[in-house]
Structure formats: C-alpha cells, structure tokens
Design a protein around this motif. Structure first.
Motif, PDB file in Angstrom:
ATOM      1  N   VAL A  25       0.860  -1.188   0.000  1.00  0.00           N
ATOM      2  CA  VAL A  25       0.000   0.000   0.000  1.00  0.00           C
ATOM      3  C   VAL A  25       0.895   1.236   0.000  1.00  0.00           C
ATOM      4  N   LEU A  26       0.911   1.944  -1.104  1.00  0.00           N
ATOM      5  CA  LEU A  26       1.747   3.142  -1.230  1.00  0.00           C
ATOM      6  C   LEU A  26       0.905   4.374  -0.914  1.00  0.00           C
ATOM      7  N   ASN A  27       0.603   4.516   0.357  1.00  0.00           N
ATOM      8  CA  ASN A  27      -0.249   5.610   0.823  1.00  0.00           C
ATOM      9  C   ASN A  27       0.608   6.636   1.557  1.00  0.00           C
ATOM     10  N   SER A  28       0.971   7.711   0.862  1.00  0.00           N
ATOM     11  CA  SER A  28       1.810   8.744   1.485  1.00  0.00           C
ATOM     12  C   SER A  28       1.011   9.622   2.443  1.00  0.00           C
ATOM     13  N   TYR A  29      -0.324   9.561   2.365  1.00  0.00           N
ATOM     14  CA  TYR A  29      -1.144  10.406   3.240  1.00  0.00           C
ATOM     15  C   TYR A  29      -1.063   9.968   4.702  1.00  0.00           C
ATOM     16  N   SER A  30      -0.601   8.748   4.932  1.00  0.00           N
ATOM     17  CA  SER A  30      -0.467   8.285   6.312  1.00  0.00           C
ATOM     18  C   SER A  30       0.796   8.805   6.976  1.00  0.00           C
ATOM     19  N   PHE A  31       1.661   9.450   6.183  1.00  0.00           N
ATOM     20  CA  PHE A  31       2.879  10.028   6.756  1.00  0.00           C
ATOM     21  C   PHE A  31       2.521  11.297   7.528  1.00  0.00           C
ATOM     22  N   VAL A  32       3.107  11.433   8.719  1.00  0.00           N
ATOM     23  CA  VAL A  32       2.835  12.587   9.571  1.00  0.00           C
ATOM     24  C   VAL A  32       4.134  13.313   9.888  1.00  0.00           C
ATOM     25  N   PHE A  33       4.163  14.607   9.605  1.00  0.00           N
ATOM     26  CA  PHE A  33       5.314  15.427   9.994  1.00  0.00           C
ATOM     27  C   PHE A  33       5.274  15.642  11.513  1.00  0.00           C
ATOM     28  N   ASP A  34       6.390  15.382  12.168  1.00  0.00           N
ATOM     29  CA  ASP A  34       6.491  15.764  13.568  1.00  0.00           C
ATOM     30  C   ASP A  34       7.650  16.752  13.712  1.00  0.00           C
ATOM     31  N   ARG A  35       7.848  17.246  14.911  1.00  0.00           N
ATOM     32  CA  ARG A  35       8.846  18.294  15.128  1.00  0.00           C
ATOM     33  C   ARG A  35      10.250  17.819  14.743  1.00  0.00           C
ATOM     34  N   GLU A  36      10.559  16.562  15.071  1.00  0.00           N
ATOM     35  CA  GLU A  36      11.903  16.061  14.776  1.00  0.00           C
ATOM     36  C   GLU A  36      12.121  15.915  13.279  1.00  0.00           C
ATOM     37  N   GLU A  89       4.350  -0.614 -10.166  1.00  0.00           N
ATOM     38  CA  GLU A  89       3.526   0.276  -9.336  1.00  0.00           C
ATOM     39  C   GLU A  89       4.393   1.202  -8.490  1.00  0.00           C
ATOM     40  N   LEU A  90       5.466   0.659  -7.915  1.00  0.00           N
ATOM     41  CA  LEU A  90       6.347   1.470  -7.063  1.00  0.00           C
ATOM     42  C   LEU A  90       7.011   2.582  -7.862  1.00  0.00           C
ATOM     43  N   LEU A  91       7.508   2.270  -9.039  1.00  0.00           N
ATOM     44  CA  LEU A  91       8.203   3.280  -9.839  1.00  0.00           C
ATOM     45  C   LEU A  91       7.238   4.348 -10.345  1.00  0.00           C
ATOM     46  N   GLU A  92       6.048   3.930 -10.765  1.00  0.00           N
ATOM     47  CA  GLU A  92       5.052   4.911 -11.210  1.00  0.00           C
ATOM     48  C   GLU A  92       4.682   5.850 -10.060  1.00  0.00           C
ATOM     49  N   TRP A  93       4.411   5.275  -8.879  1.00  0.00           N
ATOM     50  CA  TRP A  93       4.036   6.071  -7.711  1.00  0.00           C
ATOM     51  C   TRP A  93       5.158   7.023  -7.307  1.00  0.00           C
ATOM     52  N   THR A  94       6.389   6.520  -7.275  1.00  0.00           N
ATOM     53  CA  THR A  94       7.519   7.346  -6.846  1.00  0.00           C
ATOM     54  C   THR A  94       7.735   8.515  -7.788  1.00  0.00           C
ATOM     55  N   ASN A  95       7.706   8.266  -9.083  1.00  0.00           N
ATOM     56  CA  ASN A  95       7.924   9.348 -10.044  1.00  0.00           C
ATOM     57  C   ASN A  95       6.797  10.374 -10.003  1.00  0.00           C
ATOM     58  N   ILE A  96       5.573   9.930  -9.779  1.00  0.00           N
ATOM     59  CA  ILE A  96       4.452  10.874  -9.654  1.00  0.00           C
ATOM     60  C   ILE A  96       4.636  11.740  -8.407  1.00  0.00           C
ATOM     61  N   GLU A  97       4.973  11.103  -7.282  1.00  0.00           N
ATOM     62  CA  GLU A  97       5.156  11.849  -6.031  1.00  0.00           C
ATOM     63  C   GLU A  97       6.310  12.849  -6.131  1.00  0.00           C
ATOM     64  N   VAL A 113      10.008  11.144  -0.014  1.00  0.00           N
ATOM     65  CA  VAL A 113       9.624  10.207  -1.075  1.00  0.00           C
ATOM     66  C   VAL A 113      10.757   9.212  -1.348  1.00  0.00           C
ATOM     67  N   ILE A 114      11.987   9.694  -1.363  1.00  0.00           N
ATOM     68  CA  ILE A 114      13.137   8.804  -1.581  1.00  0.00           C
ATOM     69  C   ILE A 114      13.194   7.753  -0.473  1.00  0.00           C
ATOM     70  N   GLY A 115      12.991   8.182   0.769  1.00  0.00           N
ATOM     71  CA  GLY A 115      12.988   7.234   1.883  1.00  0.00           C
ATOM     72  C   GLY A 115      11.880   6.208   1.741  1.00  0.00           C
ATOM     73  N   MET A 116      10.694   6.638   1.316  1.00  0.00           N
ATOM     74  CA  MET A 116       9.583   5.712   1.113  1.00  0.00           C
ATOM     75  C   MET A 116       9.899   4.723   0.002  1.00  0.00           C
ATOM     76  N   PHE A 117      10.500   5.214  -1.073  1.00  0.00           N
ATOM     77  CA  PHE A 117      10.879   4.332  -2.185  1.00  0.00           C
ATOM     78  C   PHE A 117      11.840   3.246  -1.717  1.00  0.00           C
ATOM     79  N   VAL A 118      12.855   3.638  -0.951  1.00  0.00           N
ATOM     80  CA  VAL A 118      13.879   2.688  -0.516  1.00  0.00           C
ATOM     81  C   VAL A 118      13.270   1.573   0.331  1.00  0.00           C
ATOM     82  N   VAL A 119      12.423   1.923   1.308  1.00  0.00           N
ATOM     83  CA  VAL A 119      11.867   0.901   2.195  1.00  0.00           C
ATOM     84  C   VAL A 119      10.927  -0.031   1.429  1.00  0.00           C
TER      85      VAL A 119
END
Length: 362
Positions: free
Chosen positions: A4-15, A169-177, A188-194
């Motif tokens: 599931v390549l859902n970037s909306y679940s990523f949350v920015f925190d202070r760190e 799917e991963l490459l299409e999603w990464t390039n779009i993001e 996005v690079i970190g998400m791609f790697v994992v």
C-alpha cells in the motif's frame, strides 16, 4: 504480497521537520561550503567513494577493509577478481563510478534499475545468470544460526510472480510523487527505498542496489554534495538500527495506512549525519589552508602511518624533534591531533570520529 503506497499516512512531527531543515540548509549553502580547490574536492570524493563501497559491501557480509577496497579500485581494469568479496567490491565500484559520471542521464525507470543491477553483478561469476533480471525464485529474508542453517523467516518479500507488477507500481508512484512535490523529495526517496527492499526484486544484491539508488536519487534531486561524504559508512556504523527501522515500517506496508515514521526517522538522521561529517571535513580543509607547513606535514604523516611518536616523525621528515614537539603541542591544543601514553610511550594520532547507534536514536 500487498503493498500500500499511501503517502497520506505520513505525519510530519517536530523532529522530522528539524532534520529536513538541517539537510535543506546545507544543500542550499553547499556552494559556499564546497569552495575548496578542485584537487581537494577530488580527494574528498575519492575517499568518500572508498568508504561507501567498503561500507555497503560490509553491511552485506564482506570482510574487506577500506585499504583493501582502495587496492581493488586501483585495479578495476583487470578482468577477474579472486574472491566473492572482491567481486562485490569491484561491482559496486563500477556502479558508483557510472552513477557519478552519468546521473543526469539516469531517470528512475525499470530499464535503468535493471542496468544498474547488471553493472553491480558485472564481476560476479555466480550471479551471471540473473544479472539485470527480476528474481525467478523466492528470496524472503531469513535468519541463520552459527552453522549457517536457516532457523526462520524474518520478513516475507514479494513473490517472483508479483515482483514485476509491484515494481511497476512502485516506480510509477515514486515518479508521480517526486513530480507533484506535495512531499519533500527526501521523504519520497525514503519511502521508495523501504518499499524497494520490501519487494526485494532481484535474487541477490538488493541491499547494495538500494543504497546506490539512494545516491542516484539524491543527485537527481539537487543533493549534489552526496558524493563527498559517505552515507553508507553511517549506515554501517548503525547497522542494527538500520535493520530494525526497516522491518518496523516494512511490516506495515500492507496496511491501509502504513507507518512510515520509524524508517524515515532513521533515514533522515543518517542523512543529517552525512551532512555533519561533510561539514566537519570541509571545515578541516579550510583550517588546513592556514596551517603552518610543518603542521600540515605532520597531519599527512599521521594519515599515512596512524600513531607516531615524535622520534618516529623526526626520522620520516628530517625535522628536529624540538621543532616537531612545538608543532605537535599546538596541534593537540587545537584538537587536530590526540596524544596518548606518557614518557617514551607517548604517541600521537588523528581523532577518530565515528557515528554511534545512540547518535541515531537507537
């Protein structure tokens, strides 16, 4: 395997924000930091490349030191390498040279990734049959005991059947993001790697290839300082945290809202450490510009020989010990050199600065 390549679940925190700001600030000021003489930049890049190749292959089990890596790099033109470790080092060296020479002509596509894998495996006879080809057998990440017997599966990767679809799917999603820029490129690079490592698309070489792809993506998105400081050496020094954070995020990638946080905290901290290491190197280079010639010669001696006494230094550069003693004293006072031992056993060496697990928040 469900991915599931859902970037909306990523949350920015202070760190996360703090880490991103430090990296972006350095990226923007690299021209000012990198105003060294061309020959010094070349040397920084050469040293960082050796460190990167050595570390990335040692993460996967190689036993070769950086000095042995340097020797292999000096003989890359020869056609064969004796051991598996030497073959892996040579392959990684060929790949890194290609990335540094041609990154502007290497978009993130399946064809480029296959070519990169083929180059990575170029010198390995064992891997000839699957160079540049997605896996045809399953390669879940397993645990082994001291005798080499498999004792269990740590992580189930994608099946050989599903791999082509998931990679597409991963490459299409990464390039779009990366094109949308709704998230910072580093996220996005970190998400791609994992996700790439969760798929594990090739029969072998996935870890090394993921780190080479990280370098490629950093360069293509403006982080042009990356070749001058080894990210791989930071990962090697914190290998336990590297694997723990990977697994923590990978096990959530099939859920509707993946938990990206553990891996991205590690990934950004490693990038910050890379930046800080490079800052320190450049600041040292700038200090060396104003250093007395004899002090410079002492620094070079210690780089070449490790620990030295004043008497040993005197024999190597034919400068009397009273003059040398004064320069050693100043270098120690300024923090450029470390003194150890007492009396006749006194030796001098350069400071050893290594990243620790604690620095990356183990």
């Amino acid at each position: 395997m469900k991915l599931v390549l859902n970037s909306y679940s990523f949350v920015f925190d202070r760190e996360i924000v703090k880490l991103l700001l430090e990296i972006e600030e350095f990226k923007g000021s690299w021209k000012a930091y990198g105003n060294l003489a061309p020959e010094r930049l070349i040397e920084l890049k050469r040293i960082a490349t050796i460190e990167s190749i050595g570390s990335s292959t040692r993460i996967e089990g190689s036993k070769l030191s950086d000095a042995e890596v340097e020797r292999i790099m000096a003989g890359l033109s020869k056609q064969s390498f004796r051991t598996r470790d030497e073959q892996e080092v040579a392959g990684y060296a060929f790949l890194m040279n290609e990335i540094y020479d041609s990154w502007e002509e290497m978009p993130l596509t399946e064809n480029i990734i296959r070519q990169m894998h083929s180059l990575l495996m170029r010198t390995s006879d064992k891997d000839e049959r699957h160079r540049g080809e997605y896996k045809h057998v399953e390669n879940s990440v397993a645990a082994f005991d001291s005798s080499g017997q498999q004792v269990g599966i740590i992580f189930e990767t994608a099946t050989a059947f599903d791999t082509p679809r998931l990679m597409g799917e991963l490459l299409e999603w990464t390039n779009i993001e990366l094109t949308k820029r709704s998230l910072p490129a580093l996220i996005v690079i970190g998400m791609f790697v994992v996700a790439f490592l969760a798929i594990h698309p090739f029969e072998d070489g996935n870890g090394r290839l993921s780190r080479a792809l990280t370098q490629l993506l950093l360069l293509r998105h403006g982080y042009v300082y990356a070749p001058y400081s080894s990210l791989e050496s930071v990962i090697e020094a914190t290998k336990d945290s590297y694997y723990v954070s990977l697994r923590a995020t990978q096990k959530t990638l099939g859920q509707p809202e993946p938990d990206w946080s553990v891996w991205l905290h590690y990934f950004l901290k490693a990038l910050v450490k890379q930046v800080r290491n490079l800052k320190r190197k450049v600041e040292t280079e700038n200090l060396l510009k104003t250093m007395p010639e004899i002090s410079l010669r002492i620094i070079e001696l210690l780089k070449a020989h490790g620990k030295l006494s004043i008497s040993e230094a005197e024999k190597l550069i034919s400068i009397n010990k009273f003059t040398l003693r004064a320069h050693f004293k100043n270098l120690v006072a300024e923090g450029h050199v470390i003194r150890s031992g007492k009396g006749p056993a006194t030796r001098y060496s350069l400071p050893q600065r290594e990243v620790s697990e604690r620095e990356l928040g183990k």
